[in-house]
Design an enzyme around this catalytic site. Sequence first.
Site, PDB file in Angstrom:
ATOM      1  N   SER A  53      -3.163   1.309  -8.997  1.00 13.90           N
ATOM      2  CA  SER A  53      -3.688   2.127  -7.900  1.00 13.90           C
ATOM      3  C   SER A  53      -2.541   2.968  -7.365  1.00 13.90           C
ATOM      4  CB  SER A  53      -4.215   1.225  -6.791  1.00 13.90           C
ATOM      5  OG  SER A  53      -4.507   1.987  -5.630  1.00 13.90           O
ATOM      6  N   TYR A 105      -3.390  -5.108   0.193  1.00 12.35           N
ATOM      7  CA  TYR A 105      -3.769  -4.467  -1.074  1.00 12.35           C
ATOM      8  C   TYR A 105      -2.579  -3.732  -1.681  1.00 12.35           C
ATOM      9  CZ  TYR A 105      -6.406  -1.520  -4.323  1.00 12.35           C
ATOM     10  OH  TYR A 105      -6.876  -0.895  -5.452  1.00 12.35           O
TER      11      TYR A 105
HETATM   12  C1  8X3 Z   1      -7.766   2.488  -4.335  1.00 10.50           C
HETATM   13  C2  8X3 Z   1      -7.088   3.707  -3.883  1.00 10.50           C
HETATM   14  O1  8X3 Z   1      -6.308   5.072  -1.872  1.00 10.50           O
HETATM   15  O2  8X3 Z   1      -7.727   3.146  -1.398  1.00 10.50           O
HETATM   16  O3  8X3 Z   1      -7.053   1.788  -5.281  1.00 10.50           O
HETATM   17  O4  8X3 Z   1      -5.448   2.835  -2.097  1.00 10.50           O
HETATM   18  S1  8X3 Z   1      -6.614   3.667  -2.246  1.00 10.50           S
END
Ligand code: 8X3
Length: 249
Positions: free
Chosen positions: A134, A147
């Site tokens: 990502s 994340y």
């Molecule tokens: C998802 C992209 O911009 O939400 O992996 O991090 S973001």
Amino acid sequence: MGMSRGVAVVTGASSGIGAATARRLAAEGYEVVAAARRRERLDELAETTPGIRAVTLDVTSPESIAELAAALDDIAVLVNNAGGAVGVEPIERADPADWQAMFDTNVLGVLRVTQALLPALERGAGGHVVVTGSIAGHLVYEGGAGYTAAKHGATAFVETLRLELNGRPVRVTEVAPGMVHTEEFSLVRLRGDAEAAERVYAGVENPLTAEDVADCIAFAVTRPAHVNIDLLVVKPLAQAAPHKVARTS
Ligand code: 8X3
């Protein structure tokens, strides 16, 4: 149809980027093993797409992964795609359980599956490990710490694996998308709040689709065996950075 390009295993193949990648790699001539927890979705994918076989897989379960590995001989491609985001709370209110879940799939899941399938990747003419990363693996943003930390972990995994496998016939690639409008990514991240999930994409002209990302993965794996695409960062034209998105409304 031409000759088979070999077996491609795609994790997280029951929806979104994983399902699109399974379909695309099947169209490119791979014998695709579509792996995920949700069997009914996989069966539907396999029934509607020639060249796809469904296998139940939980990337957090070593037993489940061992079963998959035992069923495979040599494989050409492993797409570590299972993963995702849970929650958007700032660090001061984040739930460690959410972080744990994100690390378990996005980082440890990649470790477990790659470890288990490396022998099969080396058995044939040469293998390729792809990780769906990502842009969150390359920068950070408020509310995204769990994340972004997990995806930075996935990026570190990819970079280290490439160093450690140097001299062996296995390519290692990260495909790092920005905003992709899929059925479930934002819905899961926002704990099932469908309206909030739709607001993520509101007014954005043409966010990426799962097929756009599958296209990048297909590009990387179909290069000649001596060509290693290290990293493909892909965002929609409307997105210059996670927080810099052009909206028409
Ligand atoms: C998802 C992209 O911009 O939400 O992996 O991090 S973001």
